[in-house]
Structure formats: C-alpha cells, structure tokens
Design an enzyme around this catalytic site. Structure first.
Site, PDB file in Angstrom:
ATOM      1  N   ARG A   9       0.613  -1.557   0.247  1.00  0.00           N
ATOM      2  CA  ARG A   9      -0.238  -0.275  -0.017  1.00  0.00           C
ATOM      3  C   ARG A   9       0.947   1.675  -0.536  1.00  0.00           C
ATOM      4  O   ARG A   9       0.038   2.199  -0.400  1.00  0.00           O
ATOM      5  CB  ARG A   9      -1.128   0.515   1.049  1.00  0.00           C
ATOM      6  CG  ARG A   9      -2.396  -0.854   1.207  1.00  0.00           C
ATOM      7  CD  ARG A   9      -3.357  -0.856   2.369  1.00  0.00           C
ATOM      8  NE  ARG A   9      -3.258   0.896   2.096  1.00  0.00           N
ATOM      9  CZ  ARG A   9      -3.806   1.434   3.956  1.00  0.00           C
ATOM     10  NH1 ARG A   9      -3.263   0.357   4.297  1.00  0.00           N
ATOM     11  NH2 ARG A   9      -4.328   2.380   3.321  1.00  0.00           N
ATOM     12  N   ASP A  10       1.993   1.613  -0.453  1.00  0.00           N
ATOM     13  CA  ASP A  10       3.068   2.539   0.130  1.00  0.00           C
ATOM     14  C   ASP A  10       3.647   1.909  -0.621  1.00  0.00           C
ATOM     15  O   ASP A  10       5.091   2.912  -0.066  1.00  0.00           O
ATOM     16  CB  ASP A  10       3.068   2.875   1.047  1.00  0.00           C
ATOM     17  CG  ASP A  10       3.509   4.524   1.585  1.00  0.00           C
ATOM     18  OD1 ASP A  10       3.438   4.779   0.336  1.00  0.00           O
ATOM     19  OD2 ASP A  10       4.459   5.130   2.199  1.00  0.00           O
TER      20      ASP A  10
END
Length: 210
Positions: A45-46
């Site tokens: 997610r990052d």
C-alpha cells in the site's frame, strides 16, 4: 530495523547517475520482494522510491511497512476504513474511489515507482509534480477528485525522457484501469530480467525511445 547506509532510491538516484540496465536490476529486485510479500497475503500500500532502500549499489530492499495490510482469508482485496493521509499519486483508481486495495493495486504503484526510477527521482519529474501540472492547483479532497477524473479519462504519467518504448508500455500495463488486466509480480520478474540483460549490452544511443 536493518541499517541501510545508502538511504532510499529517492535520495540516491539524483546524486548518482546509473545506467538503464542498473535501474532495471533494481526494478527486478523490487518485483521479487513484492512477489514474496504477496505470497504471504500482504499488500504493501505504499510502494514508492522513497520506501525502497539501498543495501549497497547493487541491492535494494523494500521498506516502510507502516501501511501494509493482510488480505483477509477468502478475499482478494483489503478495504481501508480508517482516516489518514495517503500517497494518492501512487494509488490506483480503485484505491482512490472505493478504498479497495487489491494485489494489483501494488502493481499500479510499482508502475509509478518504475517511472520514478526512469526519471532518476528528479524532483521536477516526480509523480506529484507531473499530476499537479495536469490537474492544476488544488488541495485537500478536491485533489483526489480531480485525480480520479484525470485517470478515468485515460491520462497517465508521461514517458520519461530517455525511456525505451517497450519499458513505457510495461508501465502503462501496470496502469490498466481494470485491476485484473494488470500483470502480477511473478510475471514481471522475467520480463524485467530480459530487459536488464538486453540493455546491459546496448549503448544508450541505440535505444528505441518513445
């Protein structure tokens, strides 16, 4: 946390010119790390150049798992329910519109990270800088709404200056609007390995640029 003396790719690349083959080696290693993470049913997610760390000049490792989430058993995505800042310029449309994060959402972020590699993380070519050029001055939630509209019109980050067409096509495959159409990390590994070997033996002057 493991100590990595050379810092992140975002810090390193603007100061250390590397060949295309060298950058593609890093891209391959990122895919190998992400394939392993997904095999454990986690979504990062990052994924971004700022979160890829250099152990040495030939080995990178994925870091910063602060936003990572386990995919619930029986599901193929994770839905975010908490408020908080998000790296929206690295996010796929389904993340922005529905707060859904698939394994393929990380592939979209990898495409943005590959763009960062090919622009050598130059600040003026960063994903936020380029997207804000396209959507105009904005802030807060309006930024997300305009970004969604832009992506739904099929607009994507521009081709980096000295990027071969076949590599830019790979980026755009990672940016398919439909998550199921994007390649998976295990499929990307051999493609990048082949690119890395191909461009290792070619001088920049013979690249077929877009």
């Amino acid at each position: 946390m493991e100590y990595v003396p050379l810092g992140s790719l975002r810090e390193f690349l603007p100061k250390h010119p590397l060949s295309l083959s060298h950058l593609l080696l890093f891209a391959q290693q990122i895919c190998e790390g992400m394939a392993y993470l997904h095999s454990l049913h986690y979504i990062h997610r990052d994924l971004a150049a700022r979160n890829v760390l250099l152990e040495n000049e030939h080995v990178v490792k994925i870091g910063d798992f602060g936003l990572a989430k386990a995919v619930p058993e029986g599901h193929d995505y994770y839905r975010v329910r908490e408020d908080g800042d998000s790296p929206v310029f690295w996010y796929a449309p389904e993340c922005l519109k529905e707060c859904k994060f698939y394994y393929a959402s990380d592939v979209w972020s990898f495409g943005v990270t590959l763009y960062e590699l090919l622009t050598r993380c130059e600040p003026g070519s960063s994903p936020p800088a380029k997207f804000l050029e396209m959507i105009g001055a904005t802030q807060g939630q309006m930024t997300v709404l305009r970004l969604i509209e832009l992506l739904e019109r099929g607009r994507r980050l521009p081709v980096p200056g000295d990027c071969p067409c076949e590599i830019y096509r790979l980026m755009k495959n990672c940016w398919e609007a439909e998550a199921s159409f994007r390649p998976a990390f295990p499929n990307l590994i051999p493609i990048l390995k082949n690119f890395q070997e191909k461009y290792r033996s070619q001088a920049p002057s013979v690249f077929s640029l877009c």
